[in-house]
Design an enzyme around this catalytic site. Structure first.
Site, PDB file in Angstrom:
ATOM      1  CG  ASP A  86      -5.132   6.389  -4.455  1.00  0.00           C
ATOM      2  OD1 ASP A  86      -4.546   7.236  -3.761  1.00  0.00           O
ATOM      3  OD2 ASP A  86      -4.660   5.255  -4.658  1.00  0.00           O
TER       4      ASP A  86
HETATM    5  C1  BGC Z   1      -1.824   5.997  -2.600  1.00  0.00           C
HETATM    6  C2  BGC Z   1      -2.762   5.965  -1.417  1.00  0.00           C
HETATM    7  C3  BGC Z   1      -2.399   7.052  -0.427  1.00  0.00           C
HETATM    8  C4  BGC Z   1      -2.423   8.394  -1.164  1.00  0.00           C
HETATM    9  C5  BGC Z   1      -2.072   9.573  -0.291  1.00  0.00           C
HETATM   10  C6  BGC Z   1      -1.753   7.387  -3.218  1.00  0.00           C
HETATM   11  O1  BGC Z   1      -0.805   7.446  -4.207  1.00  0.00           O
HETATM   12  O2  BGC Z   1      -2.236   5.059  -3.565  1.00  0.00           O
HETATM   13  O3  BGC Z   1      -2.719   4.706  -0.800  1.00  0.00           O
HETATM   14  O4  BGC Z   1      -3.256   7.037   0.657  1.00  0.00           O
HETATM   15  O5  BGC Z   1      -1.499   8.359  -2.232  1.00  0.00           O
HETATM   16  O6  BGC Z   1      -0.734   9.549   0.047  1.00  0.00           O
END
Ligand code: BGC
Length: 754
Positions: free
Chosen positions: A263
């Site tokens: 993530d």
């Molecule tokens: C979120 C993800 C997301 C990623 C990219 C993160 O902060 O938890 O779900 O895909 O950012 O935007």
């Protein structure tokens, strides 16, 4: 003549283009995937390999330019294709051709209980991703609804592992049919936003395997090409490099051969990032180039620190090769697959699919006859509430979208009544007046000068000559609502909406309430409303979808994918150590204890006999259904025993078949979600009063009857034995409970397992 020229041209092209046998193996899409991977790997330098394991921009990771292997482009997900951001910044890039189809939130899809719609959703969003030249879609999300307060419940598929497992697979397969990898997230036990990057989830193995892992496992067994780690810790280790989750469970036990992506910002440790199963590190330094003196992508855990360790022998090339193989596999499955996919974008078909999914997931919670709307020609509907007007595609965090258009309920009502009925809108309350997020602007003006009491008084006054009052409120995607990064602070309606609803009810006019939210909202006011609809963030076509159901153009068939409790304190989460976690001496992060174990959602309420406002699986229709003749194929079946954790979901042989007859006893056509729950009253361990193990959505004409049948394998009868690390189906009596919701069991049949 024209034909001849074409033929000559084709011959010339064929003569000039390399024959399949002249191509290096990795470029030859006719060769088996792993041969291509090995060939590419053998041509790469150490530096090229390391480069592939970390981001080069906000949403891309490098390919191998020298070899013509393209970079991987990632995109949020999971409800539509995110607008382009700048290379190194979260700011929008300002493109004018990236307004997508916003599909309904995943919780809305879950409420359809429809595998075919999950496939349609995946296929459509996969086409949009391919058209926009994305290789990895960051979704779907399948974290379980543990607390109603979780800010991201709207991005997930409810509180039941079986429901989520059944819907995630067709979604993933639909996406991937377009040469786009679905990246299932957030792995795992990431069930709250409060302190999400600093909380260690303490969960026992039985709970992990029975509740929090099944949807991920189903996705892997169903062929998912990518998995995203989560921000939180589990077992004292950050999940983006968590050995138990990524190495032991995902890759060893389940045999996942795809790519693990962090993530954004979820990586914390150089060494763990290398050895604990992570393949691509994204988003660690979110300021990109601006945040460091030199190219900050080189500062990623899997960048310079990794190279240093490889050079001085602290890291092995074998581990690196495993990562690169997985990344190459992803490239060869997507942009270099050899299959040609062009995708499509904002097509009428996508808008129609979005509308259908949105309307089929709307849940009719109560109806004293006020719905479908019946208003005499020349009459008036008083529409009250911010959510009748506020555009809701923007906001919510990373799932924020820029859509080509968004139909609000007010507009859809005007269209539906086409001047024959007057529709007057009163705001009623002020909720979240923001109209832009992440530089996506709705262009709406939500400023308000009236105070709360005046807003109510104006709404009440406007009800005087109305035939019907329609209140559309609920939550939104602002902070502390349905939103990434924050949790809700209460389960009740915010912004004083209860007062508005009660004031409207007191006018004596028929009152229909639509609650738009992505998570459960307690409704202590439910008895004052004549009809209640649970609405969701329906995306581009949300207003049309809602009005389709309100007017009866579409007969509602959605069922709740989570329980709506009467009060927060009735639920299983009752202490701070359970939520949002506590600080424990000697522990560097917040500790959160999943003391409730497997008892979340209806498993808790049912087993403890605690009344709820609306149960899991519940939803009414404009028609009625009668269940009869529930039967098991055999009174005694063989199959008791253990099943290894490595066995693929759904691969077990059928041990029992349950059938039931369902009749549409009303006067309009409609669809019913027939649900099968299993109870194991003689188990040697505590088991929930019942657990969902099958469902079918059947469409019936008035008077029509269909036989619905469910096959059960041993897995459907098993619980997880943590000590033996396997699934156990114990001999004894089981009950097959067939019903219209978890609390409305219409027919029961027992059988014995030997
Ligand atoms: C979120 C993800 C997301 C990623 C990219 C993160 O902060 O938890 O779900 O895909 O950012 O935007």
């Amino acid at each position: 003549m024209k034909k001849l020229t074409l033929f000559a041209l084709a011959t010339l092209v064929a003569a000039c283009s390399p024959k399949s046998s002249d191509l290096p193996v990795y470029l030859d899409a006719s060769k088996p995937l792993d041969e291509r991977v090995e060939d590419a790997l053998s041509r790469m330098t150490l530096e090229e390999k390391v480069a592939m394991t970390h981001a080069q921009s906000k949403f891309s990771s490098p390919g191998v330019p020298r070899l013509g292997i393209p970079e991987l482009w990632h995109t949020d997900g999971p409800h539509g294709i995110r607008p382009e951001v700048l290379w190194d910044e979260w700011d929008q890039a300002g493109w004018t051709n990236d307004s997508c189809t916003a599909f309904p939130a995943l919780v809305n899809l879950a409420a359809t209980w429809d595998r075919e719609l999950a496939r349609l959703y995946g296929d459509c969003i996969g086409q949009e991703a391919r058209y926009r030249e994305k290789d990895i879609l960051l979704g779907p999300g399948v974290n379980m609804g543990r607390t109603p307060l979780n800010g991201r419940t709207f991005e997930y598929m409810g509180e039941d592992p079986y429901l989520a497992a059944q819907l995630v697979v067709p979604y993933v397969q639909g996406v991937q049919a377009n040469g786009v990898a679905a990246c299932v997230k957030h792995f795992a036990v990431n069930n709250q936003e409060t302190r999400r990057t600093a909380t260690n989830s303490v969960v026992d193995d039985r709970t992990m395997y029975e509740i929090y892992l099944p949807a991920f496992k189903a996705a892997v067994d169903g062929g998912a090409w990518a998995i995203m780690g989560s921000y939180n810790l589990y077992n004292g280790q950050f999940n983006c490099h968590n050995k138990k989750l990524l190495c032991d469970i995902l890759k060893d036990e389940w045999g996942f051969d795809g790519v693990v992506i962090s993530d954004w910002g979820g990586c914390r440790d150089d060494d763990q990032a290398i050895v604990n199963g992570l393949d691509i590190e994204m988003g660690t330094w979110t300021n990109g180039l601006r945040g460091a003196a030199s190219d900050s992508y080189q500062n990623y855990h899997l960048a310079r620190p990794y190279l240093e360790r490889l050079r001085d022998g602290r890291a092995t090339e074998e581990v690196l090769n495993d990562k690169v193989r997985r990344i190459l596999r992803t490239v060869f499955r997507t942009s270099m697959s050899g299959e040609v996919h062009y995708g499509s974008f904002t097509s009428p078909e996508h808008f129609a699919a979005a509308r259908r999914i949105a309307s089929d997931g709307l849940v009719l919670l109560k109806n004293d006859g006020a719905l479908p709307l019946q208003v005499p020609e020349g009459g008036k509907i008083l529409l009250v509430g911010e959510n009748a007007y506020k555009m809701m595609v923007v906001g919510g965090g990373s799932s924020n979208l820029k859509t080509k258009y968004e139909v609000i309920p007010l507009q859809a009502l005007h269209e539906a009544f086409d001047g024959k009925v007057r529709v007057q809108w009163e705001r009623g309350y002020v909720g979240d007046a923001s109209t832009s997020f992440d530089r996506v602007d709705t262009g709406q003006d939500l400023t308000e000068s009236r105070d709360a009491q005046t807003l109510i008084a104006d709404a009440v006054a406007a009800a005087a000559d109305a035939d019907l009052v329609l209140f559309i409120g609920g939550l939104n995607k602002g902070a502390n609502q349905d939103n990434e990064g924050t949790d809700r602070t209460q389960i009740e309606l915010p912004y004083g909406q209860e007062e508005v609803i009660r004031a409207l009810a007191a006018t004596g006019k028929p009152l229909v309430v639509v609650n738009i939210s992505g998570s459960p909202v307690a409704m202590p006011w439910a008895d004052v409303a004549g009809a209640i609809v649970q609405g969701w963030y329906g995306g581009t076509e949300s207003g049309h979808a809602l009005v389709d159901v309100l007017t009866g153009t579409v007969n509602p068939s959605g069922k709740l994918p989570f329980t709506v409790p009467c009060r927060l304190e009735d639920g299983p989460i009752r202490t701070e150590r359970q939520y949002p976690g506590i600080q424990v001496e000697g522990k560097p992060y917040w500790e959160e204890y999943y003391d409730e174990g497997i008892y979340i959602g209806y498993r808790w309420y049912d087993t403890k006999g605690i009344p709820v406002q609306f149960p899991f699986g519940y939803g009414l229709s404009y028609t009625t259904f009668e269940y009869s003749d529930a039967k098991v194929a055999r009174a005694v079946v063989k199959g008791a025993g253990k099943t290894a954790v490595t066995e693929a979901t759904g691969s077990g042989k059928t041990v029992q078949t349950v059938t039931v007859r369902v009749k549409n006893t009303g006067s309009v056509a409609g669809a019913e979600v027939v649900q099968l729950y299993i109870a194991d009253p003689e188990a040697s361990v505590d088991r929930p009063a019942k657990e969902l193990k099958g469902f079918r959505k059947v469409f019936l004409q008035p008077g029509e009857t269909k036989t619905v049948s469910f096959d059960l394998d041993r897995a459907a009868l098993s619980w997880f034995d943590a000590e033996g690390h396997c699934w156990v189906a114990e001999p004894g009596t089981f009950q097959a409970l067939v019903g219209s919701s978890s609390a409305d069991i219409r027919a029961t049949a027992s059988f014995e397992l030997k």
